[in-house]
Design a protein around this motif. Structure first.
Motif, PDB file in Angstrom:
ATOM      1  N   GLY A 138       0.775  -1.036   0.091  1.00  0.00           N
ATOM      2  CA  GLY A 138      -0.113  -0.093  -0.034  1.00  0.00           C
ATOM      3  C   GLY A 138       0.663   1.298   0.034  1.00  0.00           C
ATOM      4  O   GLY A 138       0.302   2.361  -0.028  1.00  0.00           O
ATOM      5  N   VAL A 139       2.239   1.376  -0.092  1.00  0.00           N
ATOM      6  CA  VAL A 139       3.264   2.206  -0.121  1.00  0.00           C
ATOM      7  C   VAL A 139       3.486   2.785  -1.449  1.00  0.00           C
ATOM      8  O   VAL A 139       4.095   1.718  -2.182  1.00  0.00           O
ATOM      9  CB  VAL A 139       4.305   2.038   0.775  1.00  0.00           C
ATOM     10  N   ARG A 140       3.406   3.822  -1.930  1.00  0.00           N
ATOM     11  CA  ARG A 140       3.788   4.055  -3.195  1.00  0.00           C
ATOM     12  C   ARG A 140       5.193   4.689  -3.110  1.00  0.00           C
ATOM     13  O   ARG A 140       5.519   5.649  -2.292  1.00  0.00           O
ATOM     14  CB  ARG A 140       2.842   5.571  -3.633  1.00  0.00           C
ATOM     15  N   VAL A 141       6.129   4.446  -4.163  1.00  0.00           N
ATOM     16  CA  VAL A 141       7.340   4.807  -4.149  1.00  0.00           C
ATOM     17  C   VAL A 141       7.713   5.708  -5.528  1.00  0.00           C
ATOM     18  O   VAL A 141       7.143   4.775  -6.463  1.00  0.00           O
ATOM     19  CB  VAL A 141       8.484   3.471  -4.148  1.00  0.00           C
ATOM     20  N   ARG A 142       8.005   6.595  -5.330  1.00  0.00           N
ATOM     21  CA  ARG A 142       8.014   7.626  -6.672  1.00  0.00           C
ATOM     22  C   ARG A 142       9.396   8.316  -6.643  1.00  0.00           C
ATOM     23  O   ARG A 142       9.931   8.790  -5.627  1.00  0.00           O
ATOM     24  CB  ARG A 142       6.837   8.383  -6.916  1.00  0.00           C
ATOM     25  N   TYR A 143       9.954   8.367  -8.048  1.00  0.00           N
ATOM     26  CA  TYR A 143      11.160   9.199  -8.152  1.00  0.00           C
ATOM     27  C   TYR A 143      10.787  10.645  -8.046  1.00  0.00           C
ATOM     28  O   TYR A 143       9.724  11.331  -8.355  1.00  0.00           O
ATOM     29  CB  TYR A 143      11.862   8.907  -9.478  1.00  0.00           C
ATOM     30  N   THR A 144      11.678  11.569  -7.547  1.00  0.00           N
ATOM     31  CA  THR A 144      11.646  13.039  -7.310  1.00  0.00           C
ATOM     32  C   THR A 144      12.994  13.581  -7.666  1.00  0.00           C
ATOM     33  O   THR A 144      14.025  12.664  -7.228  1.00  0.00           O
ATOM     34  CB  THR A 144      11.045  13.239  -6.098  1.00  0.00           C
ATOM     35  N   ASP A 145      12.992  14.714  -7.644  1.00  0.00           N
ATOM     36  CA  ASP A 145      14.508  15.471  -7.756  1.00  0.00           C
ATOM     37  C   ASP A 145      14.837  15.707  -6.295  1.00  0.00           C
ATOM     38  O   ASP A 145      14.203  16.100  -5.397  1.00  0.00           O
ATOM     39  CB  ASP A 145      14.301  16.980  -8.374  1.00  0.00           C
ATOM     40  N   PRO A 146      16.123  15.250  -6.022  1.00  0.00           N
ATOM     41  CA  PRO A 146      16.599  15.207  -4.514  1.00  0.00           C
ATOM     42  C   PRO A 146      16.526  16.690  -3.898  1.00  0.00           C
ATOM     43  O   PRO A 146      16.092  16.861  -2.734  1.00  0.00           O
ATOM     44  CB  PRO A 146      18.177  14.964  -4.860  1.00  0.00           C
ATOM     45  N   VAL A 147      16.857  17.826  -4.657  1.00  0.00           N
ATOM     46  CA  VAL A 147      16.908  19.090  -4.218  1.00  0.00           C
ATOM     47  C   VAL A 147      15.205  19.625  -3.802  1.00  0.00           C
ATOM     48  O   VAL A 147      14.991  20.091  -2.733  1.00  0.00           O
ATOM     49  CB  VAL A 147      17.402  20.180  -5.007  1.00  0.00           C
ATOM     50  N   ALA A 148      14.381  19.053  -4.918  1.00  0.00           N
ATOM     51  CA  ALA A 148      12.890  19.665  -4.588  1.00  0.00           C
ATOM     52  C   ALA A 148      12.346  18.839  -3.472  1.00  0.00           C
ATOM     53  O   ALA A 148      11.339  19.545  -2.733  1.00  0.00           O
ATOM     54  CB  ALA A 148      12.210  19.422  -5.710  1.00  0.00           C
ATOM     55  N   ALA A 149      12.797  17.708  -3.206  1.00  0.00           N
ATOM     56  CA  ALA A 149      12.329  17.066  -2.201  1.00  0.00           C
ATOM     57  C   ALA A 149      12.990  17.253  -0.697  1.00  0.00           C
ATOM     58  O   ALA A 149      12.319  16.727   0.190  1.00  0.00           O
ATOM     59  CB  ALA A 149      12.472  15.480  -2.281  1.00  0.00           C
TER      60      ALA A 149
END
Length: 385
Positions: free
Chosen positions: A128-139
Motif C-alpha cells: 500500500g506504499v507508493r514509491v516514486r522518483y523525485t528531484d533530490p533538491v526539490a524533495a
C-alpha cells in the motif's frame, strides 16, 4: 584532491569562523581546529547544545610539538565558555582522541548486500506504499520533515541547523566517482510522505551480464511498511546485483527482513566520539531507563573541573540531578572517556568494567548504572560533519 566549487561554497557557508582555531608560523598555517554549534539528541529526546569538532589538522612539518594538545586545550575551554556540555567528533585515527577524554559512543553498520541471492520478507501494508522518483533538491523539505521527526527518537542524531540539509544533496562529479547523479525516491501513503531514500547507481558488466551497484546515501522512514517498501525498491533496481551502504545503525531493522544475513557483508566500525565538557550538566540533560542513585568518582586530568565525585540521582520519568559530592564514598570509579563512551546508551558499563576501564566499589552499583544508562535503541550518527 581539490574540492568542487559547489562543495567549497557550501562548507564555507556552514563553517562558523568565530569558532575556529588557527596556528601560524609566520605566514604559514600549521594547525587548525573548528567546532560547529550542534544540538545532539540524547536518551530521552532532549536536543543538547554540542560542539561538533571538525577540521582538526597539524602540518606534517610540525608534528610532535604539542600543537594538537594546545588546540584541544583551547577548544575545550572555549566550548565550556559557550555553555555547551558536550563535544563530539568523528576520528580519522581512533587512537588520537582518547587522551583528550573522547570515548567511542556509537557504531556504524556497513553493508554490501548480494541482491541476486538475498530476498526480503516485507511486513503487511508494504504494497500500500507508493514509491516514486523525485528531484533530490526539490524533495528536501519533505525529507527534512521525516528526518526531524526521527531525530528525537535516536540518540546521537544531530538536530540539523539551517543549511545543513543542503549537505545531504551535494552532487558533484567527485562525489559520484563514476556513479550516476544523486537520485531520490519518496515513500508515500494517502498523499503523505512517509520516507525517502537517496542513492547513486554505479554500472558494471562482466561476460555474464550486468552487475551494477546501488550506493545508498540515506534512507529514513516513519513506519515499517514504508521502510520495507524503500528497501524493496532498492533491491529491485534493474541491472544491479549489489546494494552497498555506508553508516547505518547497528540495530538496522533490515537485518530482520533479509533471507540471508551472511550475504549482506555486514561490518561494524566506530563512529561518533563523545566528550563530556561539563559532567554535571551533561548527566542531567539525558533521561535514564531505570532509577539510579549513584556516586561516580570521575578522573579527568585534561578538564580538571570535571574531576571528583558526582552524585547522580534519576528516576525513570526523565528527571535527573547531578551534583558534586566530595564527602560521599564512591560507588563506581572511571575516567571521563568511559563516561563519554557510555553516555548515549550504546556502550554498557558492564562491558567497560570487564575491560578494566570501570571499577565497582559498592557491590551492585555496576548493574544499577548499566541498566540506567542503557537505551531501547542504539545510538547512531546518520551523517558526518
Amino acid at each position: 584532491m581539490e574540492s568542487a566549487p559547489e562543495s567549497r561554497e557550501l562548507w564555507q557557508e556552514l563553517t562558523e569562523h568565530e569558532r575556529c582555531i588557527g596556528l601560524w608560523e609566520g605566514e604559514t598555517c600549521v594547525g587548525t581546529a573548528g567546532a560547529y554549534s550542534f544540538r545532539l539528541t540524547v536518551p530521552g529526546g532532549a536536543a543538547v547544545p554540542t560542539a561538533g569538532v571538525t577540521m582538526v589538522s597539524v602540518a606534517g612539518t610540525h608534528r610532535r610539538r604539542g600543537l594538537l594538545r594546545s588546540m584541544m586545550r583551547r577548544q575545550l575551554d572555549d566550548v565550556r565558555s559557550w555553555g555547551e556540555p558536550l563535544a563530539v567528533l568523528t576520528a580519522s585515527e581512533p587512537a588520537i582522541y582518547g587522551r583528550f577524554g573522547y570515548g567511542a559512543a556509537t557504531r556504524a553498520l556497513n553493508l554490501d548486500i548480494d541482491t541476486s541471492r538475498v530476498s526480503l520478507e516485507v511486513p503487511p501494508g508494504t504494497d500500500g506504499v507508493r514509491v516514486r522518483y523525485t528531484d533530490p533538491v526539490a524533495a528536501l523539505p519533505a525529507c527534512e520533515e521525516v528526518y526531524g521527526r526521527l531525530a528525537a527518537e535516536r540518540p546521537g542524531t544531530p538536530v540539523r541547523q539551517p543549511k545543513w540539509e543542503r549537505a545531504a544533496v551535494v552532487d558533484t562529479a567527485q562525489d559520484r566517482a563514476g556513479a550516476s547523479p544523486l537520485q531520490c525516491v519518496l515513500a508515500e501513503r494517502d498523499g503523505e510522505v512517509t520516507g525517502y531514500a537517496t542513492f547513486r547507481v554505479r554500472p558494471d558488466w562482466d561476460r555474464a551480464g550486468p552487475k551494477g551497484t546501488v550506493a545508498l546515501r540515506d534512507l529514513a522512514a516513519l513506519d515499517p511498511a514504508s521502510y520495507a517498501a524503500l528497501w524493496r525498491f532498492l533491491f529491485g533496481i534493474d541491472l544491479t546485483s549489489t546494494v552497498e551502504t555506508g553508516s547505518r545503525p547497528v540495530d538496522e531493522p533490515l537485518m530482520h527482513l533479509v533471507s540471508d544475513v551472511r550475504r549482506c557483508g555486514a561490518r561494524v566500525q566506530d563512529s561518533l566520539y563523545v566528550r563530556l565538557v561539563e559532567v554535571g550538566a551533561a548527566l542531567e540533560a539525558r533521561a535514564y531507563r531505570t532509577p539510579v542513585d549513584v556516586v561516580l568518582e570521575v578522573e579527568d586530568a585534561f578538564c580538571p573541573w570535571n574531576a571528583g565525585r558526582w552524585h547522580l540521582v534519576a528516576d525513570a520519568k526523565g528527571g535527573a540531578t547531578c551534583r558534586r559530592a566530595p564527602d560521599r564514598a564512591p560507588d563506581l570509579e572511571l575516567s571521563v572517556r568511559e563516561l563519554g563512551a557510555a553516555y548515549l546508551g550504546g556502550v554498557p558499563f558492564a562491558s567497560l568494567a570487564a575491560a578494566g576501564r570501570v571499577r565497582e566499589v559498592r557491590p551492585g552499583a555496576l548493574a544499577e548504572v548499566s541498566s540506567a544508562f542503557s537505551w531501547h535503541v542504539e545510538p547512531w550518527l546518520p551523517h558526518g560533519f
